[in-house]
Write an enzyme that holds these catalytic residues in place. Structure first.
Site, PDB file in Angstrom:
ATOM      1  N   ASP A   1       0.859  -1.304  -0.014  1.00 18.33           N
ATOM      2  CA  ASP A   1       0.027  -0.079  -0.123  1.00 18.33           C
ATOM      3  C   ASP A   1       0.824   1.164  -0.159  1.00 18.33           C
ATOM      4  O   ASP A   1       2.040   1.038   0.209  1.00 18.33           O
ATOM      5  CB  ASP A   1      -0.809   0.152   1.243  1.00 18.33           C
ATOM      6  N   ASP A   2       0.279   2.324  -0.246  1.00 16.95           N
ATOM      7  CA  ASP A   2       0.797   3.758  -0.182  1.00 16.95           C
ATOM      8  C   ASP A   2       1.826   4.072  -1.151  1.00 16.95           C
ATOM      9  O   ASP A   2       2.871   4.960  -0.990  1.00 16.95           O
ATOM     10  CB  ASP A   2       1.027   4.026   1.181  1.00 16.95           C
TER      11      ASP A   2
ATOM     12  N   HIS B   1      -7.514   3.826   1.337  1.00 15.48           N
ATOM     13  CA  HIS B   1      -6.637   4.476   2.416  1.00 15.48           C
ATOM     14  C   HIS B   1      -7.334   4.459   3.706  1.00 15.48           C
ATOM     15  O   HIS B   1      -8.249   5.053   3.888  1.00 15.48           O
ATOM     16  CB  HIS B   1      -5.833   5.549   1.747  1.00 15.48           C
TER      17      HIS B   1
END
Length: 303
Positions: free
Chosen positions: A13-14, A134
């Site tokens: 993620d991210d 998110h």
């Protein structure tokens, strides 16, 4: 026990948060330790991330962000219910508070989600095969409906539903964090019907809350996968492959002021915990565990 075939999607993620996050994620992918990434299009290094994904052929989806940093939709950057008095998104908990007080305009949520899909398309040259939220905003009340509509509109087939088997037995998670996780779990249970109705799919099993940051170890990942695979699944054909998504956050620590989604990097991004995840994921013991269990790493577009 006959060997069940397991398809494991390890999602970093991210992606796009900062150059050091990007580098860590790429290093993990090249080491065969992650197989999929989620891009923050409002991240300060999003364009760089999209270029790296193209160069290294990394399967990439969208990490929709309504809680950290700034919106990408021009008209929402100045005057919108999604912003706090400082002109940024409300934050992980602030977003939830504003939502519960009825302060968020769902048409603005939809506008921003669509703008993020469009920007993703612009950066990568294709629509995201998968899209999640998110800080798990996509399973929240009201938001889940809008999120599902946007996925259906763009024909995005896959998402993430963060219901983690065995979460309740994880006594190493501090109570305040556990409360947040149990909230995410409850929201996720209430989202299943909504996503199903819109024809959206997700992995059979989700793992990632109990193995985050300092809690990640070869043994925590192994036991999470083992207990998940042993769980009986309703409606699964005997001998069919089981799909698991493991959510991870590897990277080299952010160095301020570089990074973030408009406000600079947060504490978790600057901490040692991301590097700890990276170092754990690339350990040979984890790789050999995958082999011994007939676990094949893949991405959503391989399903």
């Amino acid at each position: 026990l006959r060997m069940l075939q397991v398809k494991l999607i390890v999602t970093g993620d991210d992606f796009g948060y900062c150059p050091r996050r990007n580098q860590g994620i790429v290093d993990c992918f090249l080491a065969g330790a992650i197989s999929n990434v989620s891009l923050l299009v409002n991240g300060s290094a999003a364009a760089d991330a999209a270029e790296l994904a193209r160069r290294h052929n990394i399967p990439i989806g969208l990490h929709a962000n309504l809680s950290e940093g700034s919106p990408v939709c021009e008209v929402l950057k100045t005057n919108s219910s999604l912003l706090n008095q400082d002109g940024f998104f409300h934050g992980k908990m602030g977003f939830r508070t504003a939502l519960s007080k009825g302060l968020l305009n769902m048409s603005e949520v939809k506008q921003e989600l669509k703008a993020q899909v469009e920007l993703f398309h612009e950066l990568t040259g294709h629509l995201p095969p998968h899209m999640d939220g998110h800080q798990h905003v996509h399973v929240l009340p009201e938001v889940r409906h809008v999120f599902a509509e946007v996925l259906e509109e763009y024909g995005i087939k896959y998402t993430r539903v963060p219901i983690e088997p065995g979460l309740h037995n994880c006594d190493w998670i501090p109570p305040s964090l556990m409360d947040f996780y149990l909230g995410v779990e409850e929201d996720s249970f209430n989202t299943v019907d909504v996503f199903t109705k819109h024809g959206i799919r997700w992995a059979d099993i989700y793992i990632g809350l109990s193995t985050m940051g300092r809690n990640m170890s070869v043994s925590s990942v192994r036991s999470a996968i083992d207990s998940a695979v042993l769980q009986p699944r309703a409606g699964a054909a005997p001998g069919s492959a089981v799909t698991i998504e493991l959510m991870v956050h590897p990277g080299y620590p952010s160095v301020p002021p570089t990074g973030g989604c408009g406000e600079g990097p947060d504490d978790f991004s600057q901490s040692w915990e991301r590097l700890h995840e990276l170092q754990t994921l690339i350990k040979p013991e984890l790789q050999s565990y995958y082999k011994s269990r007939n676990i094949q790493l893949c991405s959503f577009k391989d399903l």
